[in-house]
Motif scaffolding. Structure first.
Motif, PDB file in Angstrom:
ATOM      1  N   ASN B  43      62.407  39.051  71.230  1.00 62.75           N
ATOM      2  CA  ASN B  43      61.303  39.324  70.301  1.00 62.75           C
ATOM      3  C   ASN B  43      61.811  40.316  69.037  1.00 62.75           C
ATOM      4  O   ASN B  43      61.199  39.796  67.799  1.00 62.75           O
ATOM      5  CB  ASN B  43      60.311  40.201  71.043  1.00 62.75           C
ATOM      6  N   LEU B  44      62.626  41.015  69.304  1.00 59.28           N
ATOM      7  CA  LEU B  44      63.106  41.857  68.143  1.00 59.28           C
ATOM      8  C   LEU B  44      64.031  40.999  67.198  1.00 59.28           C
ATOM      9  O   LEU B  44      63.598  41.167  65.802  1.00 59.28           O
ATOM     10  CB  LEU B  44      64.054  42.947  68.641  1.00 59.28           C
ATOM     11  N   GLU B  45      64.738  40.020  67.606  1.00 64.49           N
ATOM     12  CA  GLU B  45      65.368  39.164  66.584  1.00 64.49           C
ATOM     13  C   GLU B  45      64.405  38.224  65.921  1.00 64.49           C
ATOM     14  O   GLU B  45      64.397  38.197  64.516  1.00 64.49           O
ATOM     15  CB  GLU B  45      66.142  38.368  67.710  1.00 64.49           C
ATOM     16  N   ARG B  46      63.468  37.662  66.476  1.00 66.78           N
ATOM     17  CA  ARG B  46      62.403  37.118  65.759  1.00 66.78           C
ATOM     18  C   ARG B  46      61.714  37.956  64.867  1.00 66.78           C
ATOM     19  O   ARG B  46      61.540  37.328  63.546  1.00 66.78           O
ATOM     20  CB  ARG B  46      61.258  36.584  66.765  1.00 66.78           C
ATOM     21  N   ALA B  47      61.266  38.795  65.342  1.00 62.33           N
ATOM     22  CA  ALA B  47      60.553  39.927  64.188  1.00 62.33           C
ATOM     23  C   ALA B  47      61.304  40.379  62.948  1.00 62.33           C
ATOM     24  O   ALA B  47      61.017  40.347  61.809  1.00 62.33           O
ATOM     25  CB  ALA B  47      60.340  41.321  64.995  1.00 62.33           C
ATOM     26  N   GLN B  48      62.708  40.611  63.344  1.00 58.87           N
ATOM     27  CA  GLN B  48      63.605  40.752  62.112  1.00 58.87           C
ATOM     28  C   GLN B  48      63.845  39.523  61.229  1.00 58.87           C
ATOM     29  O   GLN B  48      63.824  39.729  60.046  1.00 58.87           O
ATOM     30  CB  GLN B  48      65.102  41.429  62.743  1.00 58.87           C
ATOM     31  N   GLU B  49      64.000  38.410  61.787  1.00 61.29           N
ATOM     32  CA  GLU B  49      63.923  37.112  61.107  1.00 61.29           C
ATOM     33  C   GLU B  49      62.559  37.059  60.361  1.00 61.29           C
ATOM     34  O   GLU B  49      62.990  36.823  58.958  1.00 61.29           O
ATOM     35  CB  GLU B  49      64.039  35.796  61.973  1.00 61.29           C
ATOM     36  N   VAL B  50      61.481  37.353  60.831  1.00 64.43           N
ATOM     37  CA  VAL B  50      60.114  37.170  60.072  1.00 64.43           C
ATOM     38  C   VAL B  50      60.248  38.201  58.851  1.00 64.43           C
ATOM     39  O   VAL B  50      60.072  37.806  57.818  1.00 64.43           O
ATOM     40  CB  VAL B  50      59.207  37.394  60.842  1.00 64.43           C
ATOM     41  N   ALA B  51      60.762  39.506  59.328  1.00 65.32           N
ATOM     42  CA  ALA B  51      60.825  40.731  58.178  1.00 65.32           C
ATOM     43  C   ALA B  51      61.559  40.026  56.790  1.00 65.32           C
ATOM     44  O   ALA B  51      61.097  40.225  55.854  1.00 65.32           O
ATOM     45  CB  ALA B  51      61.138  41.664  58.888  1.00 65.32           C
ATOM     46  N   VAL B  52      63.033  39.358  57.458  1.00 65.40           N
ATOM     47  CA  VAL B  52      63.977  39.128  56.624  1.00 65.40           C
ATOM     48  C   VAL B  52      63.332  38.237  55.406  1.00 65.40           C
ATOM     49  O   VAL B  52      63.382  38.132  54.272  1.00 65.40           O
ATOM     50  CB  VAL B  52      65.036  38.722  57.057  1.00 65.40           C
ATOM     51  N   THR B  53      62.717  37.161  56.102  1.00 68.69           N
ATOM     52  CA  THR B  53      62.082  36.170  55.389  1.00 68.69           C
ATOM     53  C   THR B  53      61.081  36.584  54.157  1.00 68.69           C
ATOM     54  O   THR B  53      60.766  36.380  53.215  1.00 68.69           O
ATOM     55  CB  THR B  53      61.525  34.786  56.386  1.00 68.69           C
ATOM     56  N   LEU B  54      60.408  37.588  54.844  1.00 75.21           N
ATOM     57  CA  LEU B  54      59.130  38.038  54.101  1.00 75.21           C
ATOM     58  C   LEU B  54      59.558  38.904  52.835  1.00 75.21           C
ATOM     59  O   LEU B  54      59.187  38.685  51.863  1.00 75.21           O
ATOM     60  CB  LEU B  54      58.314  39.027  54.876  1.00 75.21           C
ATOM     61  N   GLU B  55      60.632  39.627  53.110  1.00 71.64           N
ATOM     62  CA  GLU B  55      61.402  40.296  52.046  1.00 71.64           C
ATOM     63  C   GLU B  55      62.099  39.557  50.828  1.00 71.64           C
ATOM     64  O   GLU B  55      61.864  39.900  49.925  1.00 71.64           O
ATOM     65  CB  GLU B  55      62.236  41.294  52.654  1.00 71.64           C
ATOM     66  N   GLN B  56      62.543  38.551  51.450  1.00 72.81           N
ATOM     67  CA  GLN B  56      63.002  37.471  50.427  1.00 72.81           C
ATOM     68  C   GLN B  56      62.320  36.951  49.792  1.00 72.81           C
ATOM     69  O   GLN B  56      62.493  36.111  48.626  1.00 72.81           O
ATOM     70  CB  GLN B  56      63.990  36.524  51.317  1.00 72.81           C
ATOM     71  N   MET B  57      60.623  36.782  50.338  1.00 74.88           N
ATOM     72  CA  MET B  57      59.831  36.078  49.290  1.00 74.88           C
ATOM     73  C   MET B  57      59.413  36.855  48.114  1.00 74.88           C
ATOM     74  O   MET B  57      58.592  36.225  47.169  1.00 74.88           O
ATOM     75  CB  MET B  57      58.457  35.979  50.080  1.00 74.88           C
ATOM     76  N   THR B 135      54.661  45.620  72.213  1.00 74.97           N
ATOM     77  CA  THR B 135      55.116  44.705  71.258  1.00 74.97           C
ATOM     78  C   THR B 135      56.507  45.560  70.776  1.00 74.97           C
ATOM     79  O   THR B 135      56.992  46.399  71.206  1.00 74.97           O
ATOM     80  CB  THR B 135      54.078  44.628  69.944  1.00 74.97           C
ATOM     81  N   VAL B 136      57.117  44.590  69.797  1.00 72.55           N
ATOM     82  CA  VAL B 136      58.150  45.181  69.111  1.00 72.55           C
ATOM     83  C   VAL B 136      57.878  45.198  67.535  1.00 72.55           C
ATOM     84  O   VAL B 136      57.061  44.726  67.385  1.00 72.55           O
ATOM     85  CB  VAL B 136      59.611  44.252  69.099  1.00 72.55           C
ATOM     86  N   GLY B 137      58.368  46.373  67.085  1.00 70.10           N
ATOM     87  CA  GLY B 137      57.828  46.477  65.486  1.00 70.10           C
ATOM     88  C   GLY B 137      59.107  46.892  64.761  1.00 70.10           C
ATOM     89  O   GLY B 137      60.231  47.376  65.115  1.00 70.10           O
ATOM     90  N   VAL B 138      58.953  46.093  63.712  1.00 69.13           N
ATOM     91  CA  VAL B 138      60.005  46.268  62.717  1.00 69.13           C
ATOM     92  C   VAL B 138      59.610  46.576  61.229  1.00 69.13           C
ATOM     93  O   VAL B 138      58.409  46.331  60.871  1.00 69.13           O
ATOM     94  CB  VAL B 138      61.082  45.105  62.384  1.00 69.13           C
ATOM     95  N   PRO B 139      60.131  47.760  60.446  1.00 69.72           N
ATOM     96  CA  PRO B 139      59.631  47.621  59.151  1.00 69.72           C
ATOM     97  C   PRO B 139      60.169  46.620  57.984  1.00 69.72           C
ATOM     98  O   PRO B 139      61.214  46.253  58.386  1.00 69.72           O
ATOM     99  CB  PRO B 139      60.351  49.270  58.715  1.00 69.72           C
ATOM    100  N   PHE B 140      59.494  46.608  57.152  1.00 70.03           N
ATOM    101  CA  PHE B 140      59.865  45.909  55.745  1.00 70.03           C
ATOM    102  C   PHE B 140      59.175  46.002  54.452  1.00 70.03           C
ATOM    103  O   PHE B 140      58.179  46.760  54.590  1.00 70.03           O
ATOM    104  CB  PHE B 140      59.930  44.332  56.234  1.00 70.03           C
ATOM    105  N   GLN B 141      59.683  45.737  53.545  1.00 69.69           N
ATOM    106  CA  GLN B 141      58.974  46.017  52.352  1.00 69.69           C
ATOM    107  C   GLN B 141      58.717  44.720  51.391  1.00 69.69           C
ATOM    108  O   GLN B 141      59.649  43.917  51.475  1.00 69.69           O
ATOM    109  CB  GLN B 141      60.096  46.999  51.351  1.00 69.69           C
TER     110      GLN B 141
END
Lengths: 223, 460
Positions: B43-57, B135-141
């Motif tokens: 789940n953490l992997e998925r969350a990080q992938e999502v966060a990275v994708t969002l940051e790249q947008m 849940t798992v939680g990741v930060p992003f900007q």
């Protein structure tokens, strides 16, 4: 009358034969079932006295053949006197049984009883008021009580009851009951009638033996 | 009675329950120690992938929500925390959105959250509940805005099918198991109850019973040995009976000859002569000896420590009637009459032994009755079964009365009367074996009244 005696012991055969002969019967002796059946191929007998324990075919097996195939009434003789034997005997069709040692009187009584019972077609039951006479068992029933009375008294009562209300001459009774044509049993008849009256009275029978002076007796329903 | 069958079923059910409990515990332990961490990592992997994708947008906040909702549609529950501490959820709504201290650190310290470690719950199901602390939680900007993304797999979507399948699987195992056990229990207990029935038959001296159990197992072996045992008992019983029959035949026949020929002698001898008297003594002694032999044989079997009564239900009135008819010739000889009042009565007793009782009591009554008198026999079944035999005979004197049931006691001390002194002792013994009692009332010179009480048995 000819009686067949089947027993493997010579002395018993002889003894029974003597007792029968003294009573006026003709005795035919056989030492086992085979000899008995061989004899019966050409001759007839009125009854048979058969010992239970015999080598070869047992008394039970022989009784079955005699009573069922040849229609001869059988008295079984047994030593044990216990029911197991007796039951098997009755199943095999014997009419009666004797337990060793028996008295000649007992033998003759039983023989008489089965001879008069066998092949006689009579009205079996006679009812008069509260009295029932059963001619197969020689029982008298008064109300719900069974009465066993001496055979001669039963015979007298049966003769009277058979034509109740009619006067039966003494001579007829003497002839029917004793086979007496000469009046030898006149005195016996008197005492039997007296006793019979007492017994009927004692047990509350609603019939009465009336004396018809100079002729005989008559059975009447009372009350 | 607690039947074997019931015990078997109870035990089976207990084991089923135990195995369910144990199974649940074991899978829990397994899940908590192995599977759980894997799921979290995934789940953490998925969350990080999502966060990275969002940051790249790059700064397109408008695209944030549609993207997250399409991710949610792939089977996730998502909660987005913005810098104003507001939650936006995608997919199935959470049951509980309480932000724990640890989860808050995602926002404040930009740390990764892997679910609640404190208050460690060992029970598997708590890990399936849709709570934020699960849940798992990741930060992003995005656009310099700080966000925290909390994500977990939507178990409802995932589990409902599997749960149903699993439940069906478990249920079918339980049903098949239970059915099998019921069947097995029946299979085991049926031959046992057959064996029990057979044992009872043998205890009642019925050796004709054979067991029809053929099984290749221990119960089959037991049934076979049981049948063998019955066979041997049957042989023993038969040889005992044959022995008794032979002994009585071999004793009675010579006695019969002695008696019979002595009788012939006495009939030939002159009346009142010595010869006649001697012959009569021989005759009466032979008769006594024969009675003695019969009674001793009977007593010898009655005296066995456990005499097996061969009890059965039969018509007592018929038996008594028959016993009396058999004495007709003696009744005739003495010109006695017998009145019978016999109620129709069934009794549960040993037919052969009871026959001896009636035979003996009736022959006694006849023996002691004066000529032309009466004998009365009554059978009633009110208040237990009672048989009364009354005669107007010589009676028993008060001095003799207490002793008449003793072995070899004879009222006539000179012993000139026929008899062995065993008859009433045997009667007493037999009636006692049937849990009944015999009473004698007698007035010397006026008659005797014998009363036999038998309990009304119920056949088991």
């Amino acid at each position: 009358m000819r009686i067949l005696v089947v027993d493997d012991e010579l002395h018993i055969r002889q003894l029974i034969a003597i007792q029968l002969q003294q009573a006026g019967y003709e005795a035919v002796l056989a030492k086992d079932a085979q000899e008995a059946l061989l004899y019966l191929e050409d001759e007839e007998v009125s009854a048979a006295i058969v010992d239970v324990m015999m080598p070869g075919m047992t008394g039970f097996e022989l009784t079955e053949i005699l009573s069922q195939e040849l229609d001869i009434p059988v008295i079984l003789v047994t030593a044990k006197g216990q029911l197991e034997d007796k039951e098997e005997g009755f199943l095999a069709g014997s009419e009666d049984y004797l337990v060793k040692p028996f008295e000649p009187k007992e033998l003759l009584f039983r023989l008489n009883a089965i001879l008069r019972r066998y092949g006689k077609s009579q009205r079996n039951k006679i009812q008069l008021a509260n009295v029932v006479l059963d001619r197969t068992t020689y029982d008298v029933t008064i109300n719900d009580e069974t009465l066993i009375i001496p055979m001669k008294e039963f015979d007298i009562l049966a003769v009277l009851a058979n034509s109740s209300g009619q006067t039966i001459p003494r001579s007829v009774i003497l002839r029917d009951v004793w086979g007496d044509e000469e009046g030898k049993h006149e005195f016996s008849l008197n005492t039997h009638i007296t006793r019979l009256r007492e017994r009927l009275n004692q047990y509350g029978a609603k019939v009465e033996i009336q004396t018809v002076r100079g002729i005989g007796y008559r059975l009447e329903v009372t009350g | 009675m607690k039947t074997l069958y019931r015990q078997f079923i109870q035990t089976s059910l207990l084991f089923l329950a135990l195995s369910i409990v144990l199974g649940v515990i074991l899978t829990n332990v397994y899940y908590v120690s192995f599977t759980k961490q894997e799921t979290i990592d995934q789940n953490l992997e998925r969350a990080q992938e999502v966060a990275v994708t969002l940051e790249q947008m790059h700064g397109d906040t408008a695209a944030l929500e549609p993207f997250l909702s399409s991710v949610a549609n792939l089977g996730y529950q998502i909660a987005l925390l913005d810098s104003e501490q507001q939650f936006t959820t995608f997919g199935e709504p959470f049951e509980d959105l309480t932000l724990t201290d640890q989860a808050e650190q995602v926002m404040s310290d930009q740390q990764i959250y892997t679910g609640e470690n404190a208050g460690l719950s060992f029970f598997m199901t708590s890990h399936f509940s849709s709570r934020l602390d699960n849940t798992v939680g990741v930060p992003f900007q995005v656009d310099d805005q700080q966000y925290a993304l909390f994500l977990r797999q939507d178990m409802n979507l995932l589990s409902s099918d599997i749960h149903t399948l699993l439940l069906a699987f478990l249920l079918s195992i339980a049903v098949v198991n239970l059915a099998g056990m019921f069947l097995m229990a029946k299979q085991l207990t049926r031959p046992i109850s057959l064996l029990q029935q057979a044992t009872r038959e043998v205890a009642n001296d019925n050796y004709s019973h054979t067991l029809t159990i053929s099984r290749p197992d221990e119960i089959g072996d037991l049934a076979n040995s049981f049948n063998e045992m019955i066979g041997r008992l049957r042989q023993n019983d038969e040889s005992r009976k044959t022995f008794i029959t032979n002994v009585s035949h071999d004793l009675q026949s010579p006695l019969m000859n002695i008696k019979g020929y002595a009788e012939l002698l006495s009939a030939k001898a002159a009346a009142g002569s010595d010869e006649q008297e001697y012959a009569e003594v021989i005759e009466s002694e032979a008769k006594r000896l024969s009675g003695l032999a019969k009674q001793l044989l009977l007593l010898s079997s009655l005296d066995q420590p456990v005499y097996q009564l061969k009890e059965e239900t039969y018509a007592l009135d018929q038996q008594i009637r028959k016993a009396i008819r058999h004495y007709r010739w003696r009744l005739d000889e003495k010109e006695l009459d017998v009145s019978l009042k016999l109620m129709k009565t069934d009794v549960y007793a040993d037919r052969e032994l009871m026959n001896y009782v009636w035979d003996n009591l009736i022959s006694n009554a006849i023996k002691y009755s004066p000529a032309t008198s009466s004998i009365r026999v009554h059978l009633s079944n009110e208040d237990g079964i009672s048989v009364v035999i009354e005669d107007n005979g010589t009676g028993i004197s008060a001095a003799d009365l207490p002793h008449i049931k003793e072995r070899f006691y004879r009222a006539d001390q000179s012993r000139s009367e026929e008899g062995t002194g065993l008859g009433l002792a045997i009667v007493q013994e037999i009636v006692k074996l049937h849990k009944g009692k015999v009473e004698f009332e007698s007035i010397d010179g006026e008659g005797t009244r014998v009363k036999v009480h038998l309990p009304t048995y119920k056949e088991e």
